[in-house]
Design a protein around this motif. Structure first.
Motif, mmCIF file in Angstrom:
data_model
loop_
_atom_site.group_PDB
_atom_site.id
_atom_site.type_symbol
_atom_site.label_atom_id
_atom_site.label_comp_id
_atom_site.label_asym_id
_atom_site.label_seq_id
_atom_site.Cartn_x
_atom_site.Cartn_y
_atom_site.Cartn_z
ATOM 1 N N LEU A 150 -33.959 0.389 -53.372
ATOM 2 C CA LEU A 150 -32.828 0.306 -52.458
ATOM 3 C C LEU A 150 -32.628 -1.119 -51.964
ATOM 4 O O LEU A 150 -33.551 -1.922 -51.962
ATOM 5 N N ALA A 151 -31.420 -1.361 -51.502
ATOM 6 C CA ALA A 151 -31.141 -2.646 -50.858
ATOM 7 C C ALA A 151 -31.978 -2.730 -49.585
ATOM 8 O O ALA A 151 -32.158 -1.741 -48.873
ATOM 9 N N ASP A 152 -32.499 -3.903 -49.287
ATOM 10 C CA ASP A 152 -33.354 -4.102 -48.115
ATOM 11 C C ASP A 152 -32.476 -4.246 -46.868
ATOM 12 O O ASP A 152 -31.799 -5.257 -46.684
ATOM 13 N N ALA A 153 -32.492 -3.220 -46.022
ATOM 14 C CA ALA A 153 -31.651 -3.211 -44.824
ATOM 15 C C ALA A 153 -32.027 -4.311 -43.834
ATOM 16 O O ALA A 153 -31.268 -4.611 -42.916
ATOM 17 N N ARG A 154 -33.179 -4.945 -44.018
ATOM 18 C CA ARG A 154 -33.590 -6.043 -43.129
ATOM 19 C C ARG A 154 -32.933 -7.361 -43.528
ATOM 20 O O ARG A 154 -32.908 -8.307 -42.750
ATOM 21 N N SER A 155 -32.395 -7.424 -44.728
ATOM 22 C CA SER A 155 -31.784 -8.650 -45.240
ATOM 23 C C SER A 155 -30.439 -8.908 -44.556
ATOM 24 O O SER A 155 -29.600 -8.012 -44.437
ATOM 25 N N ARG A 156 -30.233 -10.134 -44.119
ATOM 26 C CA ARG A 156 -28.973 -10.500 -43.463
ATOM 27 C C ARG A 156 -27.782 -10.281 -44.390
ATOM 28 O O ARG A 156 -26.736 -9.794 -43.970
ATOM 29 N N GLN A 208 -27.012 -6.626 -44.537
ATOM 30 C CA GLN A 208 -26.417 -6.191 -43.277
ATOM 31 C C GLN A 208 -24.946 -6.594 -43.204
ATOM 32 O O GLN A 208 -24.095 -5.808 -42.773
ATOM 33 N N ARG A 209 -24.640 -7.815 -43.658
ATOM 34 C CA ARG A 209 -23.243 -8.276 -43.653
ATOM 35 C C ARG A 209 -22.393 -7.436 -44.598
ATOM 36 O O ARG A 209 -21.273 -7.043 -44.265
ATOM 37 N N ARG A 210 -22.931 -7.156 -45.780
ATOM 38 C CA ARG A 210 -22.199 -6.364 -46.770
ATOM 39 C C ARG A 210 -21.923 -4.948 -46.247
ATOM 40 O O ARG A 210 -20.800 -4.450 -46.360
ATOM 41 N N VAL A 211 -22.913 -4.332 -45.627
ATOM 42 C CA VAL A 211 -22.738 -2.982 -45.086
ATOM 43 C C VAL A 211 -21.737 -3.009 -43.935
ATOM 44 O O VAL A 211 -20.849 -2.149 -43.844
#
Length: 83
Positions: A40-46, A49-52
């Protein structure tokens, strides 16, 4: 030969680990379970987070409501199942 396999005859820990894992897998099969691995994409990554956040901001409110209702239905999918 393109690939080679090395087995250390004196290394019993690998054999013991393999036997334990085989037993774990057998117990799961008996319970009709199987292991699934997800990447999965790492939800901690900035950047993630920007993409979401960008995708969430572009959701129409009626589509967001549909998504939330679907999540609620799926989360209750196996509520009556025995565990």
């Amino acid at each position: 030969m393109r690939y080679s396999v090395t087995h250390h005859a004196g290394d019993m820990s690998d054999d013991a680990s393999a036997k334990r894992m085989k037993m774990v897998h057998q117990r799961r099969r008996t319970r009709e379970l199987r292991e699934v691995r997800l990447v999965l994409a790492d939800a901690r990554s900035r950047s993630v987070q920007r993409r979401v956040a960008k995708q969430v901001a572009s959701l129409a409110s009626e589509r967001e409501l549909d998504a939330l209702q679907w999540i609620e239905q799926v989360s209750e999918f196996d509520a009556d199942a025995t565990r």
